[in-house]
Design a protein around this motif. Sequence first.
Motif, PDB file in Angstrom:
ATOM      1  N   ARG A 125     -34.916  44.109   5.496  1.00 53.23           N
ATOM      2  CA  ARG A 125     -34.456  44.018   4.182  1.00 53.23           C
ATOM      3  C   ARG A 125     -33.752  45.424   3.394  1.00 53.23           C
ATOM      4  NH1 ARG A 125     -40.972  44.016   5.585  1.00 53.23           N
ATOM      5  NH2 ARG A 125     -40.772  45.634   4.412  1.00 53.23           N
ATOM      6  N   LEU A 126     -32.944  44.210   2.604  1.00 51.68           N
ATOM      7  CA  LEU A 126     -32.511  45.203   1.415  1.00 51.68           C
ATOM      8  C   LEU A 126     -32.737  45.087   0.159  1.00 51.68           C
ATOM      9  CD1 LEU A 126     -29.116  46.062   2.534  1.00 51.68           C
ATOM     10  CD2 LEU A 126     -28.419  43.953   1.741  1.00 51.68           C
ATOM     11  N   ARG A 127     -32.697  46.613   0.199  1.00 53.32           N
ATOM     12  CA  ARG A 127     -33.056  46.712  -1.386  1.00 53.32           C
ATOM     13  C   ARG A 127     -31.585  46.597  -2.857  1.00 53.32           C
ATOM     14  NH1 ARG A 127     -36.475  50.818   0.275  1.00 53.32           N
ATOM     15  NH2 ARG A 127     -34.563  51.825   1.778  1.00 53.32           N
ATOM     16  N   VAL A 128     -31.048  45.867  -3.069  1.00 51.84           N
ATOM     17  CA  VAL A 128     -30.273  45.858  -4.071  1.00 51.84           C
ATOM     18  C   VAL A 128     -30.505  46.362  -6.084  1.00 51.84           C
ATOM     19  CG1 VAL A 128     -28.377  44.808  -4.863  1.00 51.84           C
ATOM     20  CG2 VAL A 128     -29.092  44.661  -2.428  1.00 51.84           C
ATOM     21  N   VAL A 129     -29.505  46.518  -6.454  1.00 52.49           N
ATOM     22  CA  VAL A 129     -29.781  47.405  -7.649  1.00 52.49           C
ATOM     23  C   VAL A 129     -28.414  47.008  -8.720  1.00 52.49           C
ATOM     24  CG1 VAL A 129     -29.773  48.959  -9.406  1.00 52.49           C
ATOM     25  CG2 VAL A 129     -31.682  48.528  -8.142  1.00 52.49           C
ATOM     26  N   VAL A 130     -28.327  46.331  -9.652  1.00 49.53           N
ATOM     27  CA  VAL A 130     -27.275  46.041 -10.241  1.00 49.53           C
ATOM     28  C   VAL A 130     -27.560  46.723 -11.197  1.00 49.53           C
ATOM     29  CG1 VAL A 130     -25.850  44.303 -11.310  1.00 49.53           C
ATOM     30  CG2 VAL A 130     -27.187  43.910  -9.187  1.00 49.53           C
ATOM     31  N   ASP A 131     -26.817  47.907 -11.820  1.00 46.15           N
ATOM     32  CA  ASP A 131     -26.922  48.589 -13.181  1.00 46.15           C
ATOM     33  C   ASP A 131     -25.844  48.364 -13.695  1.00 46.15           C
ATOM     34  OD1 ASP A 131     -28.104  51.167 -14.208  1.00 46.15           O
ATOM     35  OD2 ASP A 131     -26.347  51.980 -13.466  1.00 46.15           O
ATOM     36  N   GLY A 132     -26.430  48.538 -15.422  1.00 49.69           N
ATOM     37  CA  GLY A 132     -24.919  48.645 -16.429  1.00 49.69           C
ATOM     38  C   GLY A 132     -25.685  48.636 -17.866  1.00 49.69           C
ATOM     39  N   HIS A 133     -24.919  49.011 -19.223  1.00 49.91           N
ATOM     40  CA  HIS A 133     -25.352  48.628 -20.196  1.00 49.91           C
ATOM     41  C   HIS A 133     -25.990  46.971 -20.493  1.00 49.91           C
ATOM     42  CE1 HIS A 133     -24.639  48.092 -24.631  1.00 49.91           C
ATOM     43  NE2 HIS A 133     -24.639  49.286 -24.885  1.00 49.91           N
ATOM     44  N   PRO A 134     -26.445  46.860 -21.498  1.00 45.30           N
ATOM     45  CA  PRO A 134     -27.570  45.943 -21.531  1.00 45.30           C
ATOM     46  C   PRO A 134     -26.058  44.744 -22.140  1.00 45.30           C
ATOM     47  CG  PRO A 134     -28.930  47.292 -22.721  1.00 45.30           C
ATOM     48  CD  PRO A 134     -27.837  47.845 -22.267  1.00 45.30           C
ATOM     49  N   SER A 135     -24.861  45.137 -22.957  1.00 43.32           N
ATOM     50  CA  SER A 135     -24.228  44.191 -22.865  1.00 43.32           C
ATOM     51  C   SER A 135     -23.231  43.442 -21.949  1.00 43.32           C
ATOM     52  CB  SER A 135     -22.691  45.046 -23.794  1.00 43.32           C
ATOM     53  OG  SER A 135     -22.013  45.890 -23.555  1.00 43.32           O
ATOM     54  N   THR A 136     -23.611  44.585 -20.532  1.00 40.29           N
ATOM     55  CA  THR A 136     -22.428  44.416 -19.446  1.00 40.29           C
ATOM     56  C   THR A 136     -23.448  42.792 -18.571  1.00 40.29           C
ATOM     57  OG1 THR A 136     -23.705  46.067 -17.793  1.00 40.29           O
ATOM     58  CG2 THR A 136     -21.907  46.020 -19.403  1.00 40.29           C
ATOM     59  N   HIS A 137     -24.661  43.090 -18.946  1.00 37.12           N
ATOM     60  CA  HIS A 137     -25.181  41.547 -18.647  1.00 37.12           C
ATOM     61  C   HIS A 137     -25.735  41.645 -17.333  1.00 37.12           C
ATOM     62  CE1 HIS A 137     -26.360  39.859 -22.612  1.00 37.12           C
ATOM     63  NE2 HIS A 137     -24.100  39.059 -22.211  1.00 37.12           N
ATOM     64  N   PRO A 138     -26.266  43.216 -16.468  1.00 33.89           N
ATOM     65  CA  PRO A 138     -26.822  42.854 -14.818  1.00 33.89           C
ATOM     66  C   PRO A 138     -27.509  41.833 -14.413  1.00 33.89           C
ATOM     67  CG  PRO A 138     -27.296  44.369 -16.731  1.00 33.89           C
ATOM     68  CD  PRO A 138     -26.911  43.800 -17.057  1.00 33.89           C
ATOM     69  N   GLU A 139     -28.315  41.449 -15.428  1.00 31.57           N
ATOM     70  CA  GLU A 139     -29.170  40.562 -14.525  1.00 31.57           C
ATOM     71  C   GLU A 139     -28.414  39.278 -14.408  1.00 31.57           C
ATOM     72  OE1 GLU A 139     -28.910  39.424 -19.541  1.00 31.57           O
ATOM     73  OE2 GLU A 139     -28.761  41.386 -17.918  1.00 31.57           O
ATOM     74  N   GLU A 140     -27.728  38.587 -15.221  1.00 31.42           N
ATOM     75  CA  GLU A 140     -26.603  37.491 -14.612  1.00 31.42           C
ATOM     76  C   GLU A 140     -26.050  37.601 -13.694  1.00 31.42           C
ATOM     77  OE1 GLU A 140     -23.918  36.872 -18.069  1.00 31.42           O
ATOM     78  OE2 GLU A 140     -25.511  36.563 -19.877  1.00 31.42           O
ATOM     79  N   LEU A 141     -25.612  38.782 -13.553  1.00 33.53           N
ATOM     80  CA  LEU A 141     -25.199  39.060 -12.333  1.00 33.53           C
ATOM     81  C   LEU A 141     -25.890  38.782 -10.909  1.00 33.53           C
ATOM     82  CD1 LEU A 141     -22.478  39.789  -9.976  1.00 33.53           C
ATOM     83  CD2 LEU A 141     -22.799  42.144 -10.871  1.00 33.53           C
ATOM     84  N   ALA A 142     -27.343  39.572 -10.796  1.00 38.70           N
ATOM     85  CA  ALA A 142     -28.077  39.174 -10.529  1.00 38.70           C
ATOM     86  C   ALA A 142     -28.864  38.169 -10.422  1.00 38.70           C
ATOM     87  CB  ALA A 142     -28.891  40.335 -10.523  1.00 38.70           C
ATOM     88  N   ASP A 143     -28.658  37.606 -11.029  1.00 36.14           N
ATOM     89  CA  ASP A 143     -28.861  35.867 -10.844  1.00 36.14           C
ATOM     90  C   ASP A 143     -28.387  35.429 -10.243  1.00 36.14           C
ATOM     91  OD1 ASP A 143     -31.487  36.380 -12.209  1.00 36.14           O
ATOM     92  OD2 ASP A 143     -30.616  35.294 -14.311  1.00 36.14           O
ATOM     93  N   ALA A 144     -26.331  35.075 -10.407  1.00 33.77           N
ATOM     94  CA  ALA A 144     -25.670  34.394  -9.733  1.00 33.77           C
ATOM     95  C   ALA A 144     -25.562  34.947  -8.651  1.00 33.77           C
ATOM     96  CB  ALA A 144     -24.091  35.391 -10.357  1.00 33.77           C
TER      97      ALA A 144
END
Length: 209
Positions: free
Chosen positions: A26-45
């Motif tokens: 099991r792998l635990r990954v974090v995508v971290d960034g200022h809100p304007s970088t939209h880390p949620e969009e990269l994680a979703d992609a």
Amino acid sequence: MQVRPLTPDGVVGHLVDVVGRRPEARLRVVVDGHPSTHPEELADALVDPLRAIGRSVVRVHATDFLRPASVRLEYGRHDPDGYYDQVDVGALAREVVDPWGPGGTGRYLPSLWDARLDRATRVPYAAAPAGGVLLIDGAMLLGRWLDLDLTVHLALRADTRARRTPPDEEWTLPAYARYTDEVAPEETADVVLRVDDARRPGLVLDRRS
């Protein structure tokens, strides 16, 4: 510093390749960034491409683990230090990150707190799938003693960050300056992507000046 230009699709492909080379059950990954970088969009992609290579994927948002308003806003709604510590990192570790780790129970909580309603979400616990990838998105998540397997940081220059921050949120900028000074995410993250131009992201290959 050596930076390799990528397309947004190339960023996704690179990260999928990185995850595909990791042997953890099991792998635990974090995508971290200022809100304007939209880390949620990269994680979703990343979700569908990772599933295409045979990995189960679970998405968790750090914003679903904020502290109650009485704690976050103890010193006012525009306190940079309160904003810096708005995520209940202890709860995120206890309820999500640690159960996904080696020897963990695999029983995790998908969300804890509804910040809009300022109350617990009361969602049931779930079971981490075998061979699963946990994708967490959020801001200022590195350097918090979270036991993670892969960290991705979306990097901005200070002037870019200031330009992208709406006027009514400029009070948050000292928190990001503190994060840069105390955590140095561009030095500590496993993968650093420069996204000052979101259309032309760059993969940092050599972090020496």
